[in-house]
Every structure is written in structure tokens, then in C-alpha cells.
Design an enzyme around this catalytic site. Structure first.
Site: not given
Length: 298
Positions: A44, A107, A133, A138, A161, A203
Site C-alpha cells: 500500500t 471495508y 499484513y 487502515r 506484518k 517492513i
């Protein structure tokens, strides 16, 4: 394979919004020359939601070509449509990447069972190692420690992550998963405590700007030299913080533009930082000794 410091690479664009392949090649070479442990294209931070499928795969191809086997390539392949993620993962596998970093579905907020089945389906469709991840801030969904423990039982799901920002959760994840499972920080500033708890690396966003120091920080932690790691962090903490003065990757791209590494071009809905925040970024770059042009491998 995916330990130490991996860079969540930005994607450079030309002023006409097209993919800047030449600059991306230079950025990858700069990372390798600085000793980075692995590369993470098309995450991202690389604005992957704005990339066409062709561009996404082209970036992976370039990263693999430029790495030349020197460092592993962990390519982004995530999203809320499991079948599309599977198809992308298979195409990335065909391009000889070493693994995929797969952000949780966003979402639609699947249950923990839905998350487990999502990653299980991806793992069954590709031979590539998978790093989950988890970034609730987010995506709106958290991968809980118990779910990661279940996923760790799948042979090709090799790490996470962890970008919850929750140290207690990170400690619980490390406690729940087997020792071979790589827990990586998704936040530069939390790398030291995560590795102290038993994590394996980071990361990083900041390693786009400072690949050498971030790699040195992670490696110092891994060998138990936290005094050195703390000294590096103290010098660059303002940079780690300013990289999130607006939504990532807006500030890091702006900083790299000021450093002469790329043209700071974004694709909507990302746009340039405000004038006030750009001034803050420039001030931090000056404070940490990164103002002005930086040498980029040709």
C-alpha cells in the site's frame, strides 16, 4: 528469508502519471547497495490500489530483475476479493517473486473465521510463502493472535506484518505463534520493542529514505545490540514520525522528492501534502542531514 529490514517501496510516477520504470530501477539498486535485507514492492506504500494489473506485475518484474537473487522480493497481493487476490498471487509467482505480502480484506470487515478461510484459500492456490499484513487502522479489521496461531499451522504462511501499533497485542502474537513464524513490525518506531519481544524485523517506510540506517537498526536489534539500535532510532525518530504527518505515502514521497530521488507525483485520491506539512517535512530532512540531492545509482 524475510527478516531484518524490508522496504515497503514507493512507486514513482512521471508528471504525466505514467509509471516511471527507470526511476524505480534506480531506487531498487539504491536499496540493494545500502544492504537492505528484502524488498517489498506493490504494497500500500507503493499505491498499489491505483495501479493497473499490468503496472503491478511490471513493478514486480523489475524488482526481481534488479535484485538478481541478491535479496528476496516480497510482493504485495492483497484485497477484499479473495479470488482476485488468488489470481494476482499466481501471476506474481510466475514472475519469480519470493513471496507475497497480503493485506487483510478491507471495508467488508470479515470475521476471524472469514480471515482464516481467506488466507487459507490463497495459500492453497500458490506455492509462494505468504506474510499476512494486519493493519486495523487502515482496513477496519484486526487479525487476532489466536487467528494468526491458526494460520501459522499452514506451511506456506510464514509471518505477519503487525501494524496494529498495540505492543500488548504484538507480545501476545509472539507468544501464540511458533518460533519459526516471522513477526515483523509495520511501524518503524516500534521496531526495537517488537524485536526485543521476539520479533524478526520490520517492513519499513523510512528505509525508502534511509535504507542503510534502518537496516543497521534492525540488524543491531537482532544481535541484541539495543544500545546501537537506540542511538540510530534517536537520530531518525523525527523522520519516522514526519512520514505520517499525512496519510502514507504522501509524506515519504514528498521527502524523497526533496531529496532528489524522484518526482513527487501521486495518483488520486493521493495528492501532495499541504504547504505547511511540506515545510515541516523539509525542516525534518534538514535536521537529520537529508536535505538536498542524494546520490542515486545509475
Amino acid at each position: 528469508m524475510f527478516t531484518g529490514c524490508g522496504t515497503a517501496l514507493v512507486t514513482p510516477f512521471r508528471r504525466d502519471q505514467s509509471l516511471d520504470e527507470e526511476t524505480f530501477r534506480k531506487l531498487v539498486r539504491r536499496q540493494i547497495d545500502a544492504g537492505i535485507d528484502f524488498l517489498v514492492p506493490c504494497g500500500t506504500t507503493g499505491e498499489s490500489p491505483t495501479l493497473t494489473r499490468f503496472e503491478h506485475l511490471r513493478i514486480v518484474e523489475i524488482a526481481v530483475e534488479e535484485s538478481g537473487g541478491k535479496v528476496p522480493v516480497l510482493a504485495g497481493a492483497g484485497g477484499y476479493n479473495t479470488q482476485e487476490v488468488i489470481e494476482l498471487a499466481r501471476e506474481i509467482e510466475e514472475r519469480d517473486a519470493d513471496g507475497i505480502l497480503s493485506v487483510t480484506p478491507y471495508y467488508n470487515k470479515p470475521s476471524q473465521e472469514g480471515l482464516y478461510q481467506h488466507y487459507r484459500a490463497i495459500a492453497s492456490a500458490t506455492r509462494l510463502p505468504i506474510v499476512v499484513y494486519s493493519v486495523q487502522g487502515r482496513t477496519g479489521v484486526n487479525v487476532e493472535p489466536a487467528t494468526l496461531a491458526r494460520l501459522a499451522e499452514i506451511e506456506t504462511i510464514v509471518g505477519v506484518k503487525e501494524a496494529s501499533g498495540n505492543i500488548a497485542q504484538m507480545a501476545n502474537v509472539i507468544h501464540e505463534v511458533p518460533s519459526h513464524f516471522n513477526v515483523l513490525s509495520g511501524d518503524d518506531s516500534i521496531t526495537i520493542p517488537l524485536i526485543a519481544l521476539g520479533g524478526r524485523g520490520v517492513i519499513s517506510v523510512a528505509s525508502n529514505e534511509i535504507p542503510g540506517p534502518m537496516t543497521q537498526l534492525a540488524q543491531a536489534c537482532l544481535r541484541g545490540d539495543f544500545e546501537t539500535a537506540r542511538a540510530i532510532q534517536a537520530g531518525y525518530l523525527p523522520l519516522m514520525n514526519i512520514n505520517f504527518v499525512e496519510s502514507n505515502p504522501i509524506p515519504v514521497k514528498a521527502a524523497m522528492g526533496l531529496m532528489g530521488l524522484l518526482d513527487a507525483v501521486y495518483r488520486l485520491p493521493m495528492c501532495a501534502p499541504s504547504a505547511a506539512n511540506l515545510a515541516k517535512i523539509e525542516k525534518v530532512l534538514e535536521a537529520v542531514g537529508l536535505a538536498g540531492s542524494v546520490s542515486v545509482a545509475g
